[in-house]
Write a protein that holds these residues in place. Structure first.
Motif, PDB file in Angstrom:
ATOM      1  N   LYS A 197       9.010  12.823  -2.598  1.00  8.74           N
ATOM      2  CA  LYS A 197       9.183  13.793  -1.514  1.00  8.74           C
ATOM      3  C   LYS A 197       8.519  13.301  -0.233  1.00  8.74           C
ATOM      4  O   LYS A 197       9.099  13.392   0.858  1.00  8.74           O
ATOM      5  CB  LYS A 197       8.590  15.156  -1.898  1.00  8.74           C
ATOM      6  CG  LYS A 197       9.432  15.943  -2.884  1.00  8.74           C
ATOM      7  CD  LYS A 197      10.659  16.544  -2.215  1.00  8.74           C
ATOM      8  CE  LYS A 197      11.396  17.473  -3.175  1.00  8.74           C
ATOM      9  NZ  LYS A 197      12.765  17.777  -2.687  1.00  8.74           N
ATOM     10  N   LEU A 198       7.295  12.796  -0.344  1.00  3.91           N
ATOM     11  CA  LEU A 198       6.584  12.344   0.846  1.00  3.91           C
ATOM     12  C   LEU A 198       7.240  11.106   1.439  1.00  3.91           C
ATOM     13  O   LEU A 198       7.270  10.943   2.668  1.00  3.91           O
ATOM     14  CB  LEU A 198       5.110  12.068   0.526  1.00  3.91           C
ATOM     15  CG  LEU A 198       4.280  13.300   0.168  1.00  3.91           C
ATOM     16  CD1 LEU A 198       2.837  12.915  -0.116  1.00  3.91           C
ATOM     17  CD2 LEU A 198       4.337  14.347   1.282  1.00  3.91           C
ATOM     18  N   THR A 199       7.793  10.238   0.609  1.00  2.00           N
ATOM     19  CA  THR A 199       8.544   9.084   1.113  1.00  2.00           C
ATOM     20  C   THR A 199       9.704   9.563   1.985  1.00  2.00           C
ATOM     21  O   THR A 199       9.958   9.017   3.068  1.00  2.00           O
ATOM     22  CB  THR A 199       9.076   8.232  -0.049  1.00  2.00           C
ATOM     23  OG1 THR A 199       7.973   7.719  -0.809  1.00  2.00           O
ATOM     24  CG2 THR A 199       9.905   7.054   0.459  1.00  2.00           C
ATOM     25  N   LYS A 229      16.984   4.256  -1.163  1.00  2.00           N
ATOM     26  CA  LYS A 229      16.482   3.387  -2.239  1.00  2.00           C
ATOM     27  C   LYS A 229      14.981   3.587  -2.442  1.00  2.00           C
ATOM     28  O   LYS A 229      14.503   3.671  -3.582  1.00  2.00           O
ATOM     29  CB  LYS A 229      16.759   1.911  -1.901  1.00  2.00           C
ATOM     30  CG  LYS A 229      18.231   1.530  -1.853  1.00  2.00           C
ATOM     31  CD  LYS A 229      18.368   0.063  -1.435  1.00  2.00           C
ATOM     32  CE  LYS A 229      19.819  -0.318  -1.186  1.00  2.00           C
ATOM     33  NZ  LYS A 229      19.922  -1.696  -0.633  1.00  2.00           N
ATOM     34  N   ALA A 230      14.224   3.665  -1.348  1.00  2.90           N
ATOM     35  CA  ALA A 230      12.768   3.836  -1.457  1.00  2.90           C
ATOM     36  C   ALA A 230      12.415   5.185  -2.059  1.00  2.90           C
ATOM     37  O   ALA A 230      11.453   5.300  -2.827  1.00  2.90           O
ATOM     38  CB  ALA A 230      12.125   3.681  -0.077  1.00  2.90           C
ATOM     39  N   VAL A 231      13.198   6.217  -1.721  1.00  4.57           N
ATOM     40  CA  VAL A 231      12.955   7.555  -2.269  1.00  4.57           C
ATOM     41  C   VAL A 231      13.241   7.583  -3.766  1.00  4.57           C
ATOM     42  O   VAL A 231      12.461   8.121  -4.565  1.00  4.57           O
ATOM     43  CB  VAL A 231      13.819   8.609  -1.528  1.00  4.57           C
ATOM     44  CG1 VAL A 231      13.798   9.943  -2.270  1.00  4.57           C
ATOM     45  CG2 VAL A 231      13.319   8.797  -0.100  1.00  4.57           C
ATOM     46  N   ASN A 232      14.352   7.006  -4.161  1.00  4.91           N
ATOM     47  CA  ASN A 232      14.790   7.097  -5.555  1.00  4.91           C
ATOM     48  C   ASN A 232      14.139   6.071  -6.472  1.00  4.91           C
ATOM     49  O   ASN A 232      14.142   6.240  -7.695  1.00  4.91           O
ATOM     50  CB  ASN A 232      16.318   6.983  -5.624  1.00  4.91           C
ATOM     51  CG  ASN A 232      17.006   8.207  -5.054  1.00  4.91           C
ATOM     52  OD1 ASN A 232      16.624   9.329  -5.357  1.00  4.91           O
ATOM     53  ND2 ASN A 232      18.007   8.014  -4.207  1.00  4.91           N
ATOM     54  N   ASP A 233      13.575   5.005  -5.894  1.00  5.77           N
ATOM     55  CA  ASP A 233      12.860   4.002  -6.686  1.00  5.77           C
ATOM     56  C   ASP A 233      11.709   3.464  -5.848  1.00  5.77           C
ATOM     57  O   ASP A 233      11.864   2.495  -5.107  1.00  5.77           O
ATOM     58  CB  ASP A 233      13.798   2.865  -7.102  1.00  5.77           C
ATOM     59  CG  ASP A 233      13.080   1.788  -7.909  1.00  5.77           C
ATOM     60  OD1 ASP A 233      11.891   1.986  -8.272  1.00  5.77           O
ATOM     61  OD2 ASP A 233      13.694   0.725  -8.170  1.00  5.77           O
ATOM     62  N   GLY A 234      10.563   4.119  -5.984  1.00  4.61           N
ATOM     63  CA  GLY A 234       9.411   3.752  -5.166  1.00  4.61           C
ATOM     64  C   GLY A 234       8.914   2.341  -5.403  1.00  4.61           C
ATOM     65  O   GLY A 234       8.170   1.799  -4.582  1.00  4.61           O
ATOM     66  N   SER A 235       9.329   1.717  -6.493  1.00  2.00           N
ATOM     67  CA  SER A 235       8.886   0.352  -6.789  1.00  2.00           C
ATOM     68  C   SER A 235       9.801  -0.711  -6.181  1.00  2.00           C
ATOM     69  O   SER A 235       9.568  -1.903  -6.367  1.00  2.00           O
ATOM     70  CB  SER A 235       8.810   0.152  -8.308  1.00  2.00           C
ATOM     71  OG  SER A 235      10.104   0.248  -8.886  1.00  2.00           O
ATOM     72  N   GLU A 292      11.698  -4.391  -1.575  1.00  3.11           N
ATOM     73  CA  GLU A 292      12.480  -4.692  -0.375  1.00  3.11           C
ATOM     74  C   GLU A 292      12.761  -3.419   0.429  1.00  3.11           C
ATOM     75  O   GLU A 292      12.679  -3.411   1.663  1.00  3.11           O
ATOM     76  CB  GLU A 292      13.802  -5.375  -0.747  1.00  3.11           C
ATOM     77  CG  GLU A 292      14.617  -5.797   0.462  1.00  3.11           C
ATOM     78  CD  GLU A 292      15.924  -6.490   0.091  1.00  3.11           C
ATOM     79  OE1 GLU A 292      16.845  -6.467   0.923  1.00  3.11           O
ATOM     80  OE2 GLU A 292      16.025  -7.036  -1.031  1.00  3.11           O
ATOM     81  N   ALA A 293      13.079  -2.335  -0.277  1.00  2.44           N
ATOM     82  CA  ALA A 293      13.328  -1.062   0.408  1.00  2.44           C
ATOM     83  C   ALA A 293      12.064  -0.569   1.100  1.00  2.44           C
ATOM     84  O   ALA A 293      12.114  -0.089   2.242  1.00  2.44           O
ATOM     85  CB  ALA A 293      13.832  -0.018  -0.588  1.00  2.44           C
ATOM     86  N   ARG A 294      10.925  -0.678   0.426  1.00  5.42           N
ATOM     87  CA  ARG A 294       9.657  -0.274   1.041  1.00  5.42           C
ATOM     88  C   ARG A 294       9.375  -1.097   2.303  1.00  5.42           C
ATOM     89  O   ARG A 294       8.904  -0.582   3.314  1.00  5.42           O
ATOM     90  CB  ARG A 294       8.508  -0.441   0.052  1.00  5.42           C
ATOM     91  CG  ARG A 294       8.517   0.540  -1.121  1.00  5.42           C
ATOM     92  CD  ARG A 294       8.115   1.937  -0.686  1.00  5.42           C
ATOM     93  NE  ARG A 294       7.824   2.806  -1.839  1.00  5.42           N
ATOM     94  CZ  ARG A 294       7.545   4.089  -1.745  1.00  5.42           C
ATOM     95  NH1 ARG A 294       7.509   4.677  -0.560  1.00  5.42           N
ATOM     96  NH2 ARG A 294       7.302   4.814  -2.829  1.00  5.42           N
ATOM     97  N   GLU A 295       9.662  -2.390   2.242  1.00  3.11           N
ATOM     98  CA  GLU A 295       9.450  -3.254   3.410  1.00  3.11           C
ATOM     99  C   GLU A 295      10.332  -2.823   4.570  1.00  3.11           C
ATOM    100  O   GLU A 295       9.886  -2.756   5.723  1.00  3.11           O
ATOM    101  CB  GLU A 295       9.729  -4.717   3.050  1.00  3.11           C
ATOM    102  CG  GLU A 295       8.647  -5.358   2.203  1.00  3.11           C
ATOM    103  CD  GLU A 295       8.990  -6.783   1.797  1.00  3.11           C
ATOM    104  OE1 GLU A 295      10.181  -7.159   1.872  1.00  3.11           O
ATOM    105  OE2 GLU A 295       8.077  -7.513   1.399  1.00  3.11           O
ATOM    106  N   LEU A 301       0.817  -1.210   0.000  1.00  4.57           N
ATOM    107  CA  LEU A 301       0.000   0.000   0.000  1.00  4.57           C
ATOM    108  C   LEU A 301       0.855   1.267   0.000  1.00  4.57           C
ATOM    109  O   LEU A 301       0.321   2.369  -0.115  1.00  4.57           O
ATOM    110  CB  LEU A 301      -0.923   0.019   1.222  1.00  4.57           C
ATOM    111  CG  LEU A 301      -1.810  -1.210   1.454  1.00  4.57           C
ATOM    112  CD1 LEU A 301      -2.703  -0.986   2.664  1.00  4.57           C
ATOM    113  CD2 LEU A 301      -2.641  -1.521   0.224  1.00  4.57           C
ATOM    114  N   MET A 302       2.165   1.093   0.130  1.00  6.72           N
ATOM    115  CA  MET A 302       3.079   2.240   0.203  1.00  6.72           C
ATOM    116  C   MET A 302       3.834   2.488  -1.100  1.00  6.72           C
ATOM    117  O   MET A 302       4.553   3.485  -1.220  1.00  6.72           O
ATOM    118  CB  MET A 302       4.076   2.026   1.345  1.00  6.72           C
ATOM    119  CG  MET A 302       3.404   1.806   2.686  1.00  6.72           C
ATOM    120  SD  MET A 302       4.556   1.315   3.987  1.00  6.72           S
ATOM    121  CE  MET A 302       3.411   0.886   5.300  1.00  6.72           C
TER     122      MET A 302
END
Length: 388
Positions: free
Chosen positions: A189-191, A232-238, A241-244, A182-183
């Motif tokens: 920016k918001l990440t 990693k999550a900021v630069n590649d939202g997809s 693993e970084a999102r997790e 869901l993230m």
């Protein structure tokens, strides 16, 4: 060594967990679903998926969709009135921290008389005990920032710009879903803003004078995960693993808030975004952070802890407290948030003394858990050094 540990929330963590909601023992028969006044939870299908899960569980539902990024007492009271009118017996917050915080406050006011602010401590709040236990709260987070799914806190702003954290044992969610899927749609920016908020929940908890061994474990692990994966999550939202990793850091930081707690950095930010609601809370923290932690580095009261935080953030060769400040700066640059300015949000330098006073008046308790006492003049000096 004395501490108390109490986190009564069931947390379902991981990819696809939203799809398990219908199998859970839900705490009522009709839910008020609290969402933002924006479009994202509808646009990306999250609301429809939640409604489908509730339908599968035989649970009725009604939507309240007016919550702003800096949630207000007015909308808390409006949401509570809807919950009463519709006969809702529990509240679901679907969204980021502002949504889930609002859901908690709505759950309180759906069954209690008067105005929300009479139960808030600090500022002009009445500081009254909540007479009737709130409706049960289910938290489904779509961002990784506040950790509110694992703590009792709800931050609400009143008409005077007082932005104060409220919470007690009754406002812990009974069930929380942390589904990194869901993230994936959160913008760059918001990440970053949300990730830094999670970071500071843990760094503040770790230097809190009343920290404890369990809090230290949670906080350091959260800092480590953010150091490893936020860029990693900021630069590649997809990057799943970084999102997790950042989602887990966020939940651990919420647990840290429950058993440790924030220091004056949060007290200093709240007036900025309370008076200037277009300022994102995480952005305000980012503006303050280097000068704030430089202050503690120069005070020399938590040297070992600042070195440990620097190492956790990725500066493995850290030997001095300022290494943490350097690591923070490097993270800001890598996340493209090193150019934020208070002046861009309408904050005026001549008002900094007012903000300092508001910090002590509204969230003064956080200054009492700082690693050492921070005089008013020192707090004002941090604001002035951070001002651009």
């Amino acid at each position: 060594m004395k501490f108390e540990y109490y986190i009564p929330s069931r947390v379902l963590f991981g990819s696809g967990q939203l799809d398990r909601l219908h199998k859970q023992a839900l705490p009522g028969k009709k839910a008020l679903i609290v969402i933002s006044c924006g479009t994202s939870v509808r646009k990306y299908g999250y609301l429809a998926r939640l409604e489908e899960q509730l339908d599968m569980a035989g649970v009725g539902h009604v939507v309240f969709d007016k919550i702003q990024p800096n949630p207000t007492e007015h909308h808390v009271m409006e949401g509570a009135a809807l919950a009463k009118a519709e006969g809702c017996d529990f509240v679901i917050g679907l969204g980021g921290g502002s949504i889930i915080d609002s859901a908690k406050a709505i759950a309180v006011m759906a069954v209690n008389d008067g105005e929300f602010w009479q139960y808030v401590s600090g500022g002009t709040g009445g500081g009254k005990a909540v007479p009737v236990h709130p409706l049960p709260i289910v938290a489904i987070t779509t961002t990784a920032g506040t950790g509110t799914e694992a703590d009792p806190w709800a931050v609400i702003t009143n008409k005077n710009g007082e932005k104060i954290g409220f919470g007690y044992d009754g406002t812990f969610p009974v069930l929380s879903i942390v589904d990194p899927d869901l993230m994936m749609s959160v913008p760059e920016k918001l990440t970053a803003y949300q990730g830094f908020d999670a970071l500071f929940h843990s760094t503040e908890g770790y230097i809190n004078r009343y920290t404890n061994p369990i809090n230290d474990l949670y906080a350091l692990k959260a800092i480590e995960l953010i150091g490893k994966s936020l860029v990693k999550a900021v630069n590649d939202g997809s990057d799943k693993e970084a999102r997790e990793d950042v989602a887990l850091a966020n939940t651990l930081s919420g647990m840290s808030e429950s058993i440790g707690g924030c220091t004056s950095e949060h007290a200093m930010e709240h007036p900025l975004s309370g008076v200037n609601p277009k300022l994102e809370h995480g952005a305000g923290l980012i503006m303050l952070c280097e000068e704030y932690y430089t202050y503690w580095a120069e005070r020399g009261v938590v040297d070992d802890r600042m070195i440990a935080m620097a190492k956790a953030l990725g500066k493995t060769d850290a030997t001095k407290p300022m290494d943490f400040v350097d690591a923070l700066h490097e993270l800001k640059v890598a996340c493209h948030v090193d150019d934020l300015k208070m002046s861009d949000y309408g904050i005026k330098e001549e008002d900094l003394e007012m903000y300092t006073k508001m910090a002590y008046d509204t969230m003064g308790g956080l200054f009492q858990v700082d690693p050492a006492d921070m005089p008013f003049e020192d707090c004002l000096a941090i604001y002035k050094k951070a001002y651009k």
